[in-house]
Design a protein around this motif. Sequence first.
Motif, mmCIF file in Angstrom:
data_model
loop_
_atom_site.group_PDB
_atom_site.id
_atom_site.type_symbol
_atom_site.label_atom_id
_atom_site.label_comp_id
_atom_site.label_asym_id
_atom_site.label_seq_id
_atom_site.Cartn_x
_atom_site.Cartn_y
_atom_site.Cartn_z
ATOM 1 N N ALA A 208 -41.676 -10.201 -40.968
ATOM 2 C CA ALA A 208 -42.541 -11.352 -40.702
ATOM 3 C C ALA A 208 -43.423 -11.664 -41.898
ATOM 4 O O ALA A 208 -44.602 -12.022 -41.750
ATOM 5 C CB ALA A 208 -43.394 -11.104 -39.450
ATOM 6 N N TRP B 82 -40.275 -16.107 -41.445
ATOM 7 C CA TRP B 82 -39.085 -15.342 -41.096
ATOM 8 C C TRP B 82 -38.480 -14.699 -42.338
ATOM 9 O O TRP B 82 -37.362 -15.028 -42.775
ATOM 10 C CB TRP B 82 -38.063 -16.236 -40.401
ATOM 11 N N TRP C 69 -24.389 -10.334 -46.176
ATOM 12 C CA TRP C 69 -24.115 -10.233 -44.748
ATOM 13 C C TRP C 69 -22.664 -10.612 -44.493
ATOM 14 O O TRP C 69 -22.158 -11.583 -45.064
ATOM 15 C CB TRP C 69 -25.064 -11.129 -43.973
ATOM 16 N N GLN D 48 -34.940 -11.144 -47.500
ATOM 17 C CA GLN D 48 -33.935 -11.646 -46.563
ATOM 18 C C GLN D 48 -34.589 -12.657 -45.638
ATOM 19 O O GLN D 48 -35.681 -12.410 -45.119
ATOM 20 C CB GLN D 48 -33.366 -10.496 -45.720
ATOM 21 N N ALA E 142 -34.529 -14.862 -42.082
ATOM 22 C CA ALA E 142 -33.983 -14.791 -40.731
ATOM 23 C C ALA E 142 -34.391 -16.023 -39.924
ATOM 24 O O ALA E 142 -34.446 -15.976 -38.695
ATOM 25 C CB ALA E 142 -34.449 -13.510 -40.044
ATOM 26 N N PHE F 77 -29.681 -12.938 -48.293
ATOM 27 C CA PHE F 77 -30.542 -12.071 -49.080
ATOM 28 C C PHE F 77 -30.788 -12.681 -50.453
ATOM 29 O O PHE F 77 -29.938 -13.426 -50.967
ATOM 30 C CB PHE F 77 -29.874 -10.701 -49.292
ATOM 31 N N PHE G 236 -29.687 -18.859 -39.095
ATOM 32 C CA PHE G 236 -28.486 -18.038 -39.255
ATOM 33 C C PHE G 236 -27.468 -18.397 -38.202
ATOM 34 O O PHE G 236 -27.845 -18.936 -37.156
ATOM 35 C CB PHE G 236 -28.866 -16.561 -39.173
ATOM 36 N N PRO G 237 -26.201 -18.170 -38.392
ATOM 37 C CA PRO G 237 -25.693 -17.550 -39.629
ATOM 38 C C PRO G 237 -25.636 -18.561 -40.764
ATOM 39 O O PRO G 237 -25.658 -19.767 -40.506
ATOM 40 C CB PRO G 237 -24.279 -17.130 -39.216
ATOM 41 N N PRO G 238 -25.563 -18.098 -42.008
ATOM 42 C CA PRO G 238 -25.588 -16.698 -42.355
ATOM 43 C C PRO G 238 -27.007 -16.175 -42.597
ATOM 44 O O PRO G 238 -27.888 -16.948 -42.970
ATOM 45 C CB PRO G 238 -24.807 -16.689 -43.669
ATOM 46 N N TRP G 239 -27.209 -14.892 -42.344
ATOM 47 C CA TRP G 239 -28.407 -14.237 -42.840
ATOM 48 C C TRP G 239 -28.222 -14.131 -44.354
ATOM 49 O O TRP G 239 -27.156 -13.734 -44.817
ATOM 50 C CB TRP G 239 -28.519 -12.827 -42.258
ATOM 51 N N SER H 210 -41.105 -13.831 -33.236
ATOM 52 C CA SER H 210 -41.578 -14.314 -34.537
ATOM 53 C C SER H 210 -40.995 -13.574 -35.732
ATOM 54 O O SER H 210 -41.390 -13.850 -36.867
ATOM 55 C CB SER H 210 -43.106 -14.210 -34.597
ATOM 56 N N TRP H 211 -40.092 -12.670 -35.508
ATOM 57 C CA TRP H 211 -39.462 -12.001 -36.636
ATOM 58 C C TRP H 211 -38.104 -11.461 -36.223
ATOM 59 O O TRP H 211 -37.809 -11.276 -35.051
ATOM 60 C CB TRP H 211 -40.342 -10.876 -37.190
#
Lengths: 121, 108
Positions: free
Chosen positions: B50, B32, A47, B89, B91, B99, B94-97, A104-105
């Motif tokens: 999810a 997440w 990212w 990945q 979530a 992987f 963040f940041p950062p996301w 939730s996501w």
Amino acid sequence: EVQLVESGGGLVKPGGSLRLSCAASGFTFSSYSMNWVRQAPGKGLEWVSSISSSSSYIYYADSVKGRFTISRDNAKNSLYLQMNSLRAEDTAVYYCARDQYSSSWRVFDIWGQGTMVTVSS
Amino acid sequence: DIQMTQSPSSVSASVGDRVTITCRASQGISSWLAWYQQKPGKAPKLLIYAASSLQSGVPSRFSGSGSGTDFTLTISSLQPEDFATYYCQQANSFPPWTFGQGTKVEIK
């Protein structure tokens, strides 16, 4: 059709600059946060930067902070990445990706085809 | 930053095999987590969100499970078009996301 199309990649010398663009179509661009993700040759996904729908929130990876600037023009349905002081380690395919989330996501649900940036003398 | 670690880095399998890929987060991320598939020269494609929800249009042979720090992606019966690299990945924070480093599924 929902689509993201990147452009602007190319060969640039170390220390040079490049501006990437991402044209969005098929959805209400102004409603979504957007991201840049890169992939060095033979490597994984990294990212790079994110921008909220109204440009109120902007984030960068530590590796590009102070050198790259993300922006968007909602009237033109376009996302940009201004890359300055480029280094060899910035060589990668750069993807733009749409940010989709709920309570939730959160995911990058739509990706462009990518544009290659090569930093070399 | 949350680190994501996938295992194995690569797996060789035959058509029809069951394949399981593991992703571990350096700290709890609840559910997440997303999984992506990437074929050579192509952009990543969202498979699972999810942790266990199948993205629209993705074949039901793909499934995801887990929560907290440990997650799995399972392909119940590997098909020729499934040979690709898979990324997790997070979530949650963040940041950062971040992987995972990727798992390459190769033909045996």
